[in-house]
Enzyme design. Structure first.
Site, mmCIF file in Angstrom:
data_model
loop_
_atom_site.group_PDB
_atom_site.id
_atom_site.type_symbol
_atom_site.label_atom_id
_atom_site.label_comp_id
_atom_site.label_asym_id
_atom_site.label_seq_id
_atom_site.Cartn_x
_atom_site.Cartn_y
_atom_site.Cartn_z
ATOM 1 N N GLY A 33 30.042 -34.552 -65.773
ATOM 2 C CA GLY A 33 29.395 -33.667 -64.810
ATOM 3 C C GLY A 33 30.019 -32.292 -64.800
ATOM 4 N N ASN A 34 29.647 -31.493 -63.821
ATOM 5 C CA ASN A 34 30.223 -30.148 -63.705
ATOM 6 C C ASN A 34 30.407 -29.821 -62.230
ATOM 7 O OD1 ASN A 34 27.774 -28.616 -62.692
ATOM 8 N ND2 ASN A 34 26.952 -29.507 -64.574
#
Ligand code: CTP
Ligand code: CA
Length: 235
Positions: A33-34
């Site tokens: 993810g980020n």
């Protein structure tokens, strides 16, 4: 289009906004993810709604709830966001890609939880490129000869090879979008923060426009600029 001044700038317009960050699964319990919080995309949705638009929010993972009065389409991965964005494009006057889209996804997704084992080598994650949704939206629009304003967002740090504006100008040309909203980021800046400062670059070549303040104020400036482009610049 003969809109009177007393009308809201985006009255009668359909605006699609992607927000948050995509998550790319590795196995049933893990993902890549980020750090995107979704706050910028949500603030844009509020500003567009308040400017009179019908707003569709394509929501990847967000740390904030979507606002009232907008249609929400929830997505997880970049490929799902691509599907949702291409579908939404058909009836959108404006598309704003504010989501942080994973550039790569794991080449394989395990059906079962990846276990640590002592008898095999440590695993290596192989990544493959995700499609560039913004670029595809521009190609789709141009192919269909549609009138549509497409807006990208870019977070740049600058590095030894170039400064923030130079990277941003190159990105604007590469993507072909009409406006690119550029954030200058450091590790602690912007992500999850309530305020920031941006530069709005236009493909038309007009002077870069600065906007700073809370995410809500910055979003107001971006939406005002979009309204101007739609009502004064487009045919
Ligand atoms: N974007 C997209 N699809 C992708 C990657 C990015 O639509 N696969 C969109 C983002 O939503 C944003 C814009 O493209 O509006 C710029 O994203 P950014 O990550 O800054 O651009 P990249 O081309 O991925 O370049 P970089 O190598 O700097 O990450
Ligand atoms: Ca990227």
């Amino acid at each position: 289009q003969g809109r009177s001044d007393y009308q809201l700038p985006l009255a009668g317009r359909t605006v699609t906004i992607s927000a948050g960050g995509t998550r790319e699964p590795l196995d049933p319990v893990r993902f890549l993810g980020n750090r995107s919080s979704g706050k910028q995309g949500v603030a844009l949705a509020v500003a567009a709604r308040n400017a009179g638009a019908s707003v569709r929010l394509l929501a990847a993972h967000m740390e904030v709830p979507p606002p009232a009065g907008v249609e929400v389409v929830t997505v997880e991965t970049a490929l799902q966001l691509r599907e949702a964005a291409l579908a939404a494009a058909a009836d959108s006057d404006v598309i704003i890609m504010a989501a942080a889209v994973a550039d790569f996804r794991p080449a394989e997704i395990s059906d079962t939880k990846i276990k640590k084992r002592d008898d095999t080598a440590d695993p290596v994650i192989t990544l493959v490129r995700n499609p560039d949704i913004l670029q595809e939206l521009v190609e789709l629009r141009d192919g269909a000869q549609r009138t549509q304003l497409i807006v990208g967002f870019a977070a740049e740090t600058g590095d030894g090879q170039g400064d923030v504006l130079a990277y941003a100008e190159a990105k604007l040309r590469r993507k072909g979008c009409d406006l690119l909203v550029v954030n200058h980021v450091g590790t602690d800046k912007v992500f999850g923060q309530d305020s920031n400062s941006v530069v709005i670059l236009a493909r038309s070549g007009s002077e870069p426009q600065l906007a700073s303040g809370t995410k809500s104020e910055v979003s107001g400036a971006v939406i005002t600029r979009i309204g101007f482009e739609l009502n004064h610049v487009s045919p």
